[in-house]
Design an enzyme around this catalytic site. Structure first.
Site, short mmCIF file in Angstrom:
data_model
loop_
_atom_site.label_atom_id
_atom_site.label_comp_id
_atom_site.label_asym_id
_atom_site.label_seq_id
_atom_site.Cartn_x
_atom_site.Cartn_y
_atom_site.Cartn_z
N ASN A 105 34.35 -15.10 30.18
CA ASN A 105 33.74 -14.22 29.28
C ASN A 105 31.94 -14.33 29.60
OD1 ASN A 105 32.80 -17.12 29.58
ND2 ASN A 105 32.68 -16.90 27.75
N GLU A 106 31.64 -13.86 30.99
CA GLU A 106 30.40 -13.95 31.68
C GLU A 106 29.33 -13.24 30.73
OE1 GLU A 106 33.09 -14.45 32.95
OE2 GLU A 106 32.40 -15.86 35.07
N GLY B 195 34.08 -19.63 34.37
CA GLY B 195 34.76 -20.77 35.64
C GLY B 195 36.17 -21.08 35.46
N LEU C 139 31.61 -23.30 34.89
CA LEU C 139 30.22 -23.88 35.63
C LEU C 139 29.41 -24.24 34.41
CD1 LEU C 139 29.52 -20.33 37.66
CD2 LEU C 139 31.01 -22.58 37.69
C1 LIG Z 1 25.57 -15.01 37.65
C2 LIG Z 1 26.31 -16.19 37.15
C3 LIG Z 1 27.26 -16.96 37.55
C4 LIG Z 1 28.79 -16.13 36.69
C5 LIG Z 1 29.67 -16.61 36.77
C6 LIG Z 1 29.49 -18.09 35.40
C7 LIG Z 1 30.49 -18.38 35.28
C8 LIG Z 1 30.65 -19.96 33.99
O1 LIG Z 1 31.57 -20.12 34.05
S1 LIG Z 1 29.04 -19.81 32.89
C9 LIG Z 1 29.80 -21.22 31.80
C10 LIG Z 1 30.09 -20.13 30.94
N1 LIG Z 1 30.91 -21.41 30.10
C11 LIG Z 1 31.09 -20.98 28.02
O2 LIG Z 1 30.61 -20.01 27.45
C12 LIG Z 1 31.82 -22.62 27.90
C13 LIG Z 1 30.66 -23.53 26.91
N2 LIG Z 1 31.29 -23.88 25.99
C14 LIG Z 1 31.79 -23.36 24.72
O3 LIG Z 1 32.53 -22.60 24.43
C15 LIG Z 1 32.47 -25.48 23.85
O4 LIG Z 1 31.63 -26.17 24.08
C16 LIG Z 1 33.77 -25.25 24.82
C17 LIG Z 1 34.51 -24.44 23.42
C18 LIG Z 1 33.81 -25.79 25.53
C19 LIG Z 1 33.23 -27.02 23.90
O5 LIG Z 1 33.49 -26.52 22.60
P1 LIG Z 1 32.97 -27.70 21.89
O6 LIG Z 1 33.98 -28.97 21.67
O7 LIG Z 1 32.96 -27.86 20.55
O8 LIG Z 1 31.99 -29.04 22.20
P2 LIG Z 1 31.03 -28.72 22.41
O9 LIG Z 1 30.24 -27.00 22.64
O10 LIG Z 1 30.07 -29.47 21.35
O11 LIG Z 1 29.67 -29.25 23.97
C20 LIG Z 1 29.88 -30.18 24.38
C21 LIG Z 1 28.80 -30.64 24.75
O12 LIG Z 1 29.04 -29.44 25.76
C22 LIG Z 1 28.29 -28.95 26.66
N3 LIG Z 1 28.81 -27.69 27.49
C23 LIG Z 1 29.43 -26.44 26.39
N4 LIG Z 1 29.80 -25.95 27.76
C24 LIG Z 1 28.62 -26.02 29.02
C25 LIG Z 1 29.34 -25.41 30.53
N5 LIG Z 1 29.62 -25.13 30.32
N6 LIG Z 1 28.25 -26.12 30.89
C26 LIG Z 1 27.18 -27.13 30.59
N7 LIG Z 1 27.20 -27.89 29.19
C27 LIG Z 1 28.34 -27.25 28.53
C28 LIG Z 1 27.55 -27.90 25.36
O13 LIG Z 1 25.97 -27.96 25.16
C29 LIG Z 1 26.95 -30.22 24.47
O14 LIG Z 1 26.69 -30.73 25.19
P3 LIG Z 1 25.12 -31.54 24.53
O15 LIG Z 1 25.08 -30.87 23.30
O16 LIG Z 1 24.56 -31.80 25.17
O17 LIG Z 1 26.29 -32.97 23.37
#
Ligand SMILES: CCCCC/C=C/C(=O)SCCNC(=O)CCNC(=O)[C@H](O)C(C)(C)COP(=O)(O)OP(=O)(O)OC[C@H]1O[C@@H](n2cnc3c(N)ncnc32)[C@H](O)[C@@H]1OP(=O)(O)O
Length: 301
Positions: A176-177, A152, A107
């Site tokens: 991993n929430e 997600g 998400l």
């Molecule tokens: C009741 C509440 C809800 C319950 C259910 C929730 C479900 C979910 O899905 S919560 C989201 C969980 N997701 C994560 O924990 C993943 C987080 N991201 C990462 O670990 C890493 O970004 C990666 C391994 C997916 C990719 O790594 P890498 O290739 O090194 O890229 P960056 O980390 O530099 O990310 C690039 C850019 O994208 C932004 N970003 C990454 N993930 C998300 C996200 N889930 N949502 C929004 N934005 C995300 C990150 O912050 C970077 O942004 P900029 O710095 O602006 O480039």
């Protein structure tokens, strides 16, 4: 199942006639795609009928950099899925990513951080809708998981009928929430329990496990782990096995198995939305999301 009514102007606006994929307006052969092979899509979702497999579409997620499930992206995915469900020439979908190394980062945290309750409610409705649309699809849905797939992204994978994961140690998958200080909703939990069993799911959820491919295969969160360059071909051959089953019998069986889980959400969708809005709006949760987003930024150095 039609898209739920009551979508706000933003979402309705996205239901506009589709953006044309260059050289492949709706219904006409894409450039170089050969006769009769139609490809369609939208800015973030490309759907290409598989030229080597009649009735199979490959849906490529392309919401760079990480296929985070934003409201716009969710809406485009829903539109693509609805179109495929309504087009009786399709019997199966392979869902994969066009973002290198990432299946989906889950998400979009920016849809839940610093947002007003009305937006969070609309967003959560779309998250529910995507899960229901994939999980209950009459089509055979195979996940060709060619990148990391947390939270997600893992839910999307678990909602497929079959999961093929590339054997790259970076391509971990899991709910991993808890690592973010949040929790997976009951229907995320239910799908994981259905897939890997109660005790394994309980442990994985509490600890926020992201399983590398070998462990993912062992625990059963994916069905097959193959070399990265064989993910798509393996997904195609599995699709052929599944499509050898008469559609009606397979669809009724899928519904028999999955309806009780889906019904648990369908019977309380509004309550689930309200629970999500209350939970995500808590100061402590917003703080957790802030810390996590900062960590993501710092990681980049
Ligand atoms: C009741 C509440 C809800 C319950 C259910 C929730 C479900 C979910 O899905 S919560 C989201 C969980 N997701 C994560 O924990 C993943 C987080 N991201 C990462 O670990 C890493 O970004 C990666 C391994 C997916 C990719 O790594 P890498 O290739 O090194 O890229 P960056 O980390 O530099 O990310 C690039 C850019 O994208 C932004 N970003 C990454 N993930 C998300 C996200 N889930 N949502 C929004 N934005 C995300 C990150 O912050 C970077 O942004 P900029 O710095 O602006 O480039």
């Amino acid at each position: 199942m039609a898209l739920t009514v009551g979508l706000r102007p933003l979402t309705r606006a996205l239901l506009r006639p589709w953006a044309r994929v260059p050289g492949a307006a709706l219904g006409r052969p894409a450039a170089g795609s050969g006769d009769g092979v139609r490809c369609f899509g939208s800015p973030r979702v490309l759907v290409e009928p598989d030229p080597a497999a009649v009735g199979v579409a490959v849906m490529k997620m392309r919401n760079p950099p990480v296929n985070s499930l934003s409201l716009e992206f969710l809406t485009e995915l829903l539109i693509s899925l609805e179109k495929l469900e309504n087009d009786k020439t399709f019997r199966g979908i392979i869902i994969t990513s066009d973002c290198p190394g990432i299946f989906s980062a889950g998400l979009d945290l920016l849809e839940m951080y610093g947002r007003d309750p009305a937006h969070c409610a609309e967003y959560w409705k779309a998250v529910q809708e995507l899960w229901l649309r994939v999980y209950l699809s009459n089509l055979v849905v195979i996940g060709a998981i060619n990148g990391i797939s947390p939270a997600g992204g893992c839910l999307l994978s678990l909602s497929c009928d079959y999961r093929v994961l590339a054997n790259n140690p970076k391509y971990a998958i899991g709910l991993n929430e808890t690592l973010l200080g949040i929790i997976a909703p009951f229907w995320f939990k239910d799908v994981l329990v259905n897939t890997i069993g109660h005790r394994a799911a309980e442990r994985a959820l509490q600890l926020g496990f992201l399983f590398p491919p070998s462990d993912a295969l062992q625990v059963g969160i994916v069905d097959q782990v193959v070399p990265e360059d064989q993910v798509q071909s393996t997904a195609r051959s599995v699709m052929a096995q599944w499509l050898a089953i008469p559609d009606h019998a397979r669809q009724l069986t899928k519904n028999l198995v999955r309806k009780p889980t889906a019904d648990r959400l369908l019977q309380q969708r509004d309550a689930d939305i309200q629970n999500f809005v209350r939970f995500i709006s808590r100061d402590s949760i917003q703080k957790s999301l802030h810390v996590y987003l900062e960590k993501l930024k710092q990681k980049k150095g």
